[in-house]
Design a protein around this motif. Structure first.
Motif, PDB file in Angstrom:
ATOM      1  N   PRO A 102       0.799  -1.248  -0.060  1.00 55.92           N
ATOM      2  CA  PRO A 102      -0.133   0.088  -0.167  1.00 55.92           C
ATOM      3  C   PRO A 102       0.796   1.356  -0.057  1.00 55.92           C
ATOM      4  N   ALA A 103       0.570   2.193  -0.903  1.00 58.40           N
ATOM      5  CA  ALA A 103       1.612   3.230  -1.048  1.00 58.40           C
ATOM      6  C   ALA A 103       1.415   4.145   0.308  1.00 58.40           C
ATOM      7  N   ASP A 104       0.248   4.180   0.943  1.00 56.30           N
ATOM      8  CA  ASP A 104       0.093   5.083   1.983  1.00 56.30           C
ATOM      9  C   ASP A 104       0.297   4.472   3.420  1.00 56.30           C
ATOM     10  N   GLU A 105       1.254   3.287   3.400  1.00 54.79           N
ATOM     11  CA  GLU A 105       1.584   2.903   4.595  1.00 54.79           C
ATOM     12  C   GLU A 105       3.111   2.565   4.683  1.00 54.79           C
ATOM     13  N   ALA A 106       3.596   2.818   5.806  1.00 55.77           N
ATOM     14  CA  ALA A 106       4.810   2.629   6.329  1.00 55.77           C
ATOM     15  C   ALA A 106       5.031   0.880   6.506  1.00 55.77           C
ATOM     16  N   ILE A 107       6.202   0.482   6.182  1.00 55.19           N
ATOM     17  CA  ILE A 107       6.664  -0.905   6.717  1.00 55.19           C
ATOM     18  C   ILE A 107       7.553  -1.141   7.681  1.00 55.19           C
ATOM     19  N   ASP A 108       7.302  -1.698   8.833  1.00 60.80           N
ATOM     20  CA  ASP A 108       8.312  -2.069   9.564  1.00 60.80           C
ATOM     21  C   ASP A 108       9.058  -3.497   9.302  1.00 60.80           C
ATOM     22  N   TYR A 109      10.138  -3.432   9.578  1.00 53.16           N
ATOM     23  CA  TYR A 109      10.785  -4.823   9.188  1.00 53.16           C
ATOM     24  C   TYR A 109      11.970  -5.240  10.004  1.00 53.16           C
ATOM     25  N   GLN A 110      12.569  -6.436  10.155  1.00 53.08           N
ATOM     26  CA  GLN A 110      13.612  -6.937  10.457  1.00 53.08           C
ATOM     27  C   GLN A 110      14.256  -7.981   9.925  1.00 53.08           C
ATOM     28  N   VAL A 111      15.817  -8.116   9.956  1.00 54.10           N
ATOM     29  CA  VAL A 111      16.242  -9.098   9.451  1.00 54.10           C
ATOM     30  C   VAL A 111      16.925  -9.678  10.443  1.00 54.10           C
ATOM     31  N   LEU A 112      16.834 -10.976  10.681  1.00 49.16           N
ATOM     32  CA  LEU A 112      17.454 -11.841  11.938  1.00 49.16           C
ATOM     33  C   LEU A 112      18.370 -12.918  11.508  1.00 49.16           C
ATOM     34  N   SER A 113      19.825 -12.663  11.657  1.00 52.73           N
ATOM     35  CA  SER A 113      20.640 -13.366  11.428  1.00 52.73           C
ATOM     36  C   SER A 113      21.150 -14.396  12.171  1.00 52.73           C
ATOM     37  N   THR A 114      20.884 -15.698  12.332  1.00 50.26           N
ATOM     38  CA  THR A 114      21.761 -16.699  13.107  1.00 50.26           C
ATOM     39  C   THR A 114      23.173 -17.036  12.886  1.00 50.26           C
ATOM     40  N   LEU A 115      24.328 -16.648  13.912  1.00 48.32           N
ATOM     41  CA  LEU A 115      25.551 -16.743  13.302  1.00 48.32           C
ATOM     42  C   LEU A 115      25.964 -18.376  13.847  1.00 48.32           C
ATOM     43  N   PRO A 116      27.090 -18.736  13.173  1.00 44.63           N
ATOM     44  CA  PRO A 116      27.653 -19.982  13.395  1.00 44.63           C
ATOM     45  C   PRO A 116      27.463 -20.324  14.922  1.00 44.63           C
ATOM     46  N   ASP A 117      27.722 -19.547  15.857  1.00 43.24           N
ATOM     47  CA  ASP A 117      27.681 -20.046  17.283  1.00 43.24           C
ATOM     48  C   ASP A 117      26.196 -20.000  17.901  1.00 43.24           C
ATOM     49  N   GLY A 118      25.500 -19.412  16.979  1.00 44.21           N
ATOM     50  CA  GLY A 118      23.965 -19.607  17.762  1.00 44.21           C
ATOM     51  C   GLY A 118      23.659 -18.351  17.951  1.00 44.21           C
ATOM     52  N   SER A 119      24.390 -17.111  18.088  1.00 43.06           N
ATOM     53  CA  SER A 119      24.060 -15.776  18.439  1.00 43.06           C
ATOM     54  C   SER A 119      23.154 -15.325  17.474  1.00 43.06           C
ATOM     55  N   LEU A 120      22.503 -14.176  17.651  1.00 43.58           N
ATOM     56  CA  LEU A 120      21.725 -13.632  16.687  1.00 43.58           C
ATOM     57  C   LEU A 120      21.935 -11.855  16.407  1.00 43.58           C
ATOM     58  N   ASN A 121      22.049 -11.642  15.414  1.00 45.70           N
ATOM     59  CA  ASN A 121      22.203 -10.176  14.919  1.00 45.70           C
ATOM     60  C   ASN A 121      20.701  -9.620  14.342  1.00 45.70           C
ATOM     61  N   VAL A 122      20.403  -8.536  14.640  1.00 39.10           N
ATOM     62  CA  VAL A 122      19.177  -7.797  14.388  1.00 39.10           C
ATOM     63  C   VAL A 122      19.420  -6.628  13.887  1.00 39.10           C
ATOM     64  N   PHE A 123      18.806  -6.761  12.586  1.00 39.89           N
ATOM     65  CA  PHE A 123      18.517  -5.439  11.806  1.00 39.89           C
ATOM     66  C   PHE A 123      17.056  -5.061  11.766  1.00 39.89           C
ATOM     67  N   GLU A 124      16.683  -3.885  12.217  1.00 38.69           N
ATOM     68  CA  GLU A 124      15.290  -3.517  12.637  1.00 38.69           C
ATOM     69  C   GLU A 124      15.155  -2.015  11.784  1.00 38.69           C
ATOM     70  N   GLY A 125      14.019  -1.599  11.164  1.00 39.26           N
ATOM     71  CA  GLY A 125      13.999  -0.449  10.542  1.00 39.26           C
ATOM     72  C   GLY A 125      12.426  -0.207  10.103  1.00 39.26           C
ATOM     73  N   THR A 126      12.212   0.876   9.438  1.00 42.22           N
ATOM     74  CA  THR A 126      10.973   1.303   8.876  1.00 42.22           C
ATOM     75  C   THR A 126      11.220   1.514   7.413  1.00 42.22           C
ATOM     76  N   LEU A 127      10.538   1.082   6.535  1.00 43.19           N
ATOM     77  CA  LEU A 127      10.367   1.684   4.839  1.00 43.19           C
ATOM     78  C   LEU A 127       9.201   2.935   4.996  1.00 43.19           C
ATOM     79  N   PRO A 128       9.653   4.084   4.739  1.00 46.91           N
ATOM     80  CA  PRO A 128       8.562   4.913   4.903  1.00 46.91           C
ATOM     81  C   PRO A 128       7.449   4.873   3.739  1.00 46.91           C
ATOM     82  N   ALA A 129       6.196   5.311   4.338  1.00 43.91           N
ATOM     83  CA  ALA A 129       5.111   5.174   3.198  1.00 43.91           C
ATOM     84  C   ALA A 129       5.597   5.810   1.850  1.00 43.91           C
ATOM     85  N   GLY A 130       5.334   5.294   0.764  1.00 45.97           N
ATOM     86  CA  GLY A 130       5.590   5.638  -0.566  1.00 45.97           C
ATOM     87  C   GLY A 130       6.863   5.138  -1.032  1.00 45.97           C
ATOM     88  N   SER A 131       7.542   4.397  -0.453  1.00 45.21           N
ATOM     89  CA  SER A 131       9.011   3.897  -0.892  1.00 45.21           C
ATOM     90  C   SER A 131       8.876   3.406  -2.225  1.00 45.21           C
TER      91      SER A 131
END
Length: 288
Positions: A229-258
């Motif tokens: 939808p062109a009028d909605e922002a989109i929250d997102y997360q990229v969750l990456s599991t490393l070889p030792d089992g720990s987790l890296n997190v990227f979080e953010g928001t794509l603005p409306a109209g991206s």
């Protein structure tokens, strides 16, 4: 007659023995003790212990770091046991070491495994608790037992994460997946080639960046909006599991109209191989 006489004398002997024991017991006025560590006589000291999740939201099955703060320091190291309890009843434990003379230490524990439940949102809020359950000093204090007075901390659980799988194992999730379809890519820093892509049309997109067959260097996670939808922002997360089992997190928001159909960078990482040991690691995670 001899038999009756024997019984008669035995009865007198038994009565005399009981009488003598009673006299000795009455003369011994010392308190009865089970020895060192007697639970009736030892001193029990309560220690305040607060657990802080270094990542406020966690992934099921992932290795998660935490910090412990105790109310007072000790002359020896102290090991604090920490328990995580999920709302579904699953439990896991880990420990943190608080060095002598300090009140804070860090540790980690592996979260309970995935139970298959997927929340509607990106995170199931307040779906678990962290609390300290025990404390043990390296140098015991005679006659004293230390117990913790815990303060529980609420944690959230990410919608889904992936397990250890011979590389960087990532899953991409976003809000309003019923109306927004996003794709997921891994591209080199120079943007010369698409190394990984995930274009399933489902809620989650995922990628296993293989340890083997990938040169050392910096790589970037991208998304492309297929439809939204062109009028909605989109929250997102990229969750990456490393070889030792720990987790890296990227979080953010794509603005409306991206813009749709364009590559939008989300975050980067670096693959590094140790020249001596040959150990491969993933580091320098940077949100973009």
């Amino acid at each position: 007659m001899m038999k009756l006489n024997y019984i008669k004398h035995f009865g007198k002997f038994a009565f005399a023995a009981v009488l003598a024991f009673g006299v000795v017991s009455c003369e011994d006025d010392e308190p009865v003790s089970a020895g060192e560590g007697d639970p009736l006589t030892k001193n029990i000291v309560s220690v305040d212990a607060t657990v802080t999740a270094l990542q406020p939201n966690v992934g099921e099955g992932n290795l998660t770091p935490f910090a412990v703060t105790i109310g007072n320091s000790f002359s020896s190291d102290a090991t604090v046991t920490v328990k995580v309890t999920f709302d579904n009843g699953d439990v896991s434990t880990g420990t943190a070491l608080v060095p002598a003379g300090t009140t804070t230490g860090t540790g980690s524990l592996t979260m309970p495994s995935d139970d298959g439940f997927i929340p509607e949102g990106l995170v199931a809020e307040n779906a678990g608790t962290l609390s300290a359950t025990a404390i043990l000093l390296d140098e015991l204090v005679e006659g004293t037992t230390y117990v913790v007075s815990p303060n529980s901390t609420d944690i959230g659980i990410f919608s889904d994460t992936l397990g250890i799988a011979g590389g960087l194992n990532s899953i991409f999730d976003w809000s309003n997946p019923q109306n927004a379809d996003l794709d997921f890519y891994v591209i080199d820093e120079a943007f010369t080639a698409i190394f990984e892509d995930s274009e399933t049309g489902s809620r989650f997109e995922s990628d296993l960046f293989q340890t083997n067959g990938r040169e050392d260097g910096v790589y970037v996670f991208y998304t492309v909006i297929f439809t939204a939808p062109a009028d909605e922002a989109i929250d997102y997360q990229v969750l990456s599991t490393l070889p030792d089992g720990s987790l890296n997190v990227f979080e953010g928001t794509l603005p409306a109209g991206s813009p749709q159909g364009s590559f939008i960078p989300l975050g980067s990482f670096e693959k590094v191989t140790d020249e001596v040991s040959g150990t491969i690691s993933y580091t320098n995670f940077t949100a973009l």
